[in-house]
Design an enzyme around this catalytic site. Structure first.
Site, PDB file in Angstrom:
ATOM      1  N   ALA A 105     -48.510  44.577 -34.010  1.00  0.00           N
ATOM      2  CA  ALA A 105     -48.930  43.969 -32.744  1.00  0.00           C
ATOM      3  C   ALA A 105     -47.935  42.873 -32.381  1.00  0.00           C
ATOM      4  O   ALA A 105     -47.182  42.391 -33.238  1.00  0.00           O
ATOM      5  CB  ALA A 105     -50.340  43.405 -32.848  1.00  0.00           C
ATOM      6  N   PHE A 106     -47.954  42.473 -31.119  1.00  0.00           N
ATOM      7  CA  PHE A 106     -46.940  41.509 -30.667  1.00  0.00           C
ATOM      8  C   PHE A 106     -47.065  40.171 -31.374  1.00  0.00           C
ATOM      9  O   PHE A 106     -46.118  39.392 -31.408  1.00  0.00           O
ATOM     10  CB  PHE A 106     -47.031  41.315 -29.144  1.00  0.00           C
ATOM     11  CG  PHE A 106     -48.084  40.329 -28.724  1.00  0.00           C
ATOM     12  CD1 PHE A 106     -47.773  38.984 -28.585  1.00  0.00           C
ATOM     13  CD2 PHE A 106     -49.394  40.733 -28.493  1.00  0.00           C
ATOM     14  CE1 PHE A 106     -48.748  38.068 -28.207  1.00  0.00           C
ATOM     15  CE2 PHE A 106     -50.363  39.829 -28.116  1.00  0.00           C
ATOM     16  CZ  PHE A 106     -50.044  38.495 -27.984  1.00  0.00           C
ATOM     17  N   LYS A 107     -48.235  39.896 -31.958  1.00  0.00           N
ATOM     18  CA  LYS A 107     -48.415  38.603 -32.626  1.00  0.00           C
ATOM     19  C   LYS A 107     -47.465  38.429 -33.813  1.00  0.00           C
ATOM     20  O   LYS A 107     -47.275  37.320 -34.292  1.00  0.00           O
ATOM     21  CB  LYS A 107     -49.864  38.433 -33.061  1.00  0.00           C
ATOM     22  CG  LYS A 107     -50.794  38.239 -31.866  1.00  0.00           C
ATOM     23  CD  LYS A 107     -52.207  37.886 -32.275  1.00  0.00           C
ATOM     24  CE  LYS A 107     -53.075  37.588 -31.073  1.00  0.00           C
ATOM     25  NZ  LYS A 107     -53.426  38.809 -30.316  1.00  0.00           N
ATOM     26  N   ASP A 108     -46.855  39.523 -34.265  1.00  0.00           N
ATOM     27  CA  ASP A 108     -45.867  39.407 -35.342  1.00  0.00           C
ATOM     28  C   ASP A 108     -44.676  38.540 -34.934  1.00  0.00           C
ATOM     29  O   ASP A 108     -44.124  37.833 -35.770  1.00  0.00           O
ATOM     30  CB  ASP A 108     -45.345  40.801 -35.727  1.00  0.00           C
ATOM     31  CG  ASP A 108     -46.371  41.595 -36.539  1.00  0.00           C
ATOM     32  OD1 ASP A 108     -47.114  40.975 -37.317  1.00  0.00           O
ATOM     33  OD2 ASP A 108     -46.419  42.819 -36.377  1.00  0.00           O
ATOM     34  N   ALA A 111     -45.908  34.922 -35.224  1.00  0.00           N
ATOM     35  CA  ALA A 111     -46.302  34.540 -36.581  1.00  0.00           C
ATOM     36  C   ALA A 111     -45.083  34.435 -37.497  1.00  0.00           C
ATOM     37  O   ALA A 111     -44.969  33.507 -38.291  1.00  0.00           O
ATOM     38  CB  ALA A 111     -47.309  35.543 -37.136  1.00  0.00           C
TER      39      ALA A 111
END
Ligand SMILES: *Cc1c(COP(=O)(O)O)cnc(C)c1O
Length: 436
Positions: A105-108, A111
């Site tokens: 997911a784009f949150k990688d 993060a």
């Protein structure tokens, strides 16, 4: 880079403090004092730059006064070692695939960049840094993967038992090493309350160096601006105005796009796409902002009734509705429409989008229908891999879909979690006992 608080422009902070604290003392959000424009040469050279080159150059542009260039370059390249390709559906619409990182997911992007920066600033500290984070699902997976094996940092993730999907749970509970998962016999709100109490407990804050990996951390937004340049690079040869449609919940992703525009990216227009949790589209339509309790939808990572980054958006536009709505249009769609869009895209293009991207796709189509004259090209942010929502996607498309090896592997791995009642005292005892 200096930062101020959205509640008080005079309250300044340096970058290191801002990323370890997450929130200013007055509970506003950190904003960069200046968002400097990139030089013309950057845009001229863009076609020859890889995604990592772009990430490196924008990072240097923003942070060169804080981190020595050579170290910053290495840090950025190691953190962002996965691509962000635009998949062109037809000549009008592309999907920016932001799901090629470790948690799909784009949150990688946010993060991993945050983890790398924290690790950099943490060097030379004798005490390890303890990151406490509560998750309702997606954030935890990205944070766990982002901090996995980062030296000097341990991560403790609290999640509500039986309220995250099996695959999400496996993403939190199978890494081990410096990542611990606490399975709380309660709700996400209980998890969040436990974390909040920990930060207020003097005994804990004296024993540990505590930090959070909250989604409002400024170091998560910065890297999310990079892929807007990357997408633009991939469609610029078409010589048409570029519109970004951003499936949104807390509006971090869209805010990052606004940062890219402030840095000089010639974005024609932004689209704020939501599911039935539509407070921002409603604001853009009426000028009135009314946060609501969130409702559950198919695109559950966007089930947010009081989007945390909205104050940053207001801040960027000097709280002026007219100016914001000239640059951003809002659209909201329900689950039936979302399902139909997933089926439509699959039938027409043999391409599978997840429920979040489907909301972005619908919003782009709605905007396009009333702006044909612009001849714009729409880039829809594909925020998650469809396999992350396997059961829903397979039942909506009535077919099985391929699960990337990274996710498939998890099925066979053993979950390790520490069960705990929803009580702060239990968390405190657990933390103290493992420090000896
Ligand atoms: C977190 C998330 C969103 C929402 O992003 P915001 O930056 O909070 O607006 C959208 N799609 C997916 C798949 C997500 O995980």
């Amino acid at each position: 880079m200096q930062l101020y608080s959205t509640n008080n422009k005079a309250l300044r902070s340096d970058f290191r403090t801002a990323i370890f604290k997450g929130l200013p003392d007055d509970n506003g959000l950190y904003m960069p004092l200046h968002i400097p424009e990139l030089p013309d040469s950057f845009f001229k050279n863009l076609p020859d730059l890889s995604f990592q080159d772009i990430a490196e150059q924008v990072s240097l542009h923003l942070l060169a006064d804080i981190i020595p260039a050579n170290e910053l370059k290495t840090l950025v390249r190691n953190a962002l070692d996965f691509p962000a390709p635009v998949h062109q559906l037809d000549e009008h619409t592309g999907i920016l695939e932001l799901f090629h990182g470790p948690s799909l997911a784009f949150k990688d992007f946010g993060a991993r960049y945050m983890a790398a920066l924290m690790s950099y600033f943490n060097k030379g500290e004798s005490k390890p840094l303890t990151i406490l984070v509560a998750t309702s699902g997606d954030t935890g997976g990205a944070v766990a993967a982002g901090f996995y094996k980062v030296p000097g940092i341990e991560v403790i993730i609290l999640y509500p038992s039986e309220k995250v999907s099996d695959l999400q749970e496996k993403q939190l509970t199978t890494l081990g090493h410096n990542v611990s998962a606490l399975e709380i016999d309660g709700s996400f709100d209980d998890c969040q309350a436990m974390v909040k109490k920990a930060f207020l407990d003097t005994e804990l804050t004296q024993t540990f160096r505590l930090s959070s990996a909250n989604s409002i951390n400024i170091s998560r937004l910065i890297p999310q601006s990079f892929y807007y340049f990357e997408a633009w690079k991939q469609v610029m040869h078409l010589n048409r105005p570029v519109v970004f449609s951003v499936p949104s919940g807390n509006f971090g992703n869209l805010t990052a796009g606004l940062f890219a525009k402030r840095m000089g990216l010639p974005v024609h227009h932004f689209i704020a796409a939501t599911n039935s949790n539509d407070v921002v589209p409603a604001y853009l339509a009426s000028g009135a902002y009314h946060p609501q309790p969130s409702v559950r939808t198919l695109s559950n990572a966007m089930d947010v009734g009081a989007p945390s980054n909205f104050v940053r958006m207001l801040d960027l536009y000097g709280s002026t509705w007219n100016i914001m709505k000239a640059e951003i249009s809002g659209y909201a769609f329900n689950d039936e429409q979302t399902k139909a869009a997933m089926q439509d895209v699959y039938r027409r293009f043999e391409y599978i989008i997840d429920p979040h991207a489907a909301v972005g796709y619908l919003a782009w189509k709605a905007w396009q229908a009333t702006h044909q004259d612009t001849n714009a090209i729409g880039v829809v942010l594909g925020t998650a891999h469809p396999a992350k929502f396997l059961d829903d996607v397979e039942s909506i498309l009535e077919r099985s879909i391929e699960v990337p090896e990274r996710l498939a592997r998890l099925k066979h791995e053993n979950k390790v979690s520490h069960k705990m009642p929803p009580s702060f005292e239990a968390l405190k005892e657990w933390l103290k006992n493992r420090s000896v």
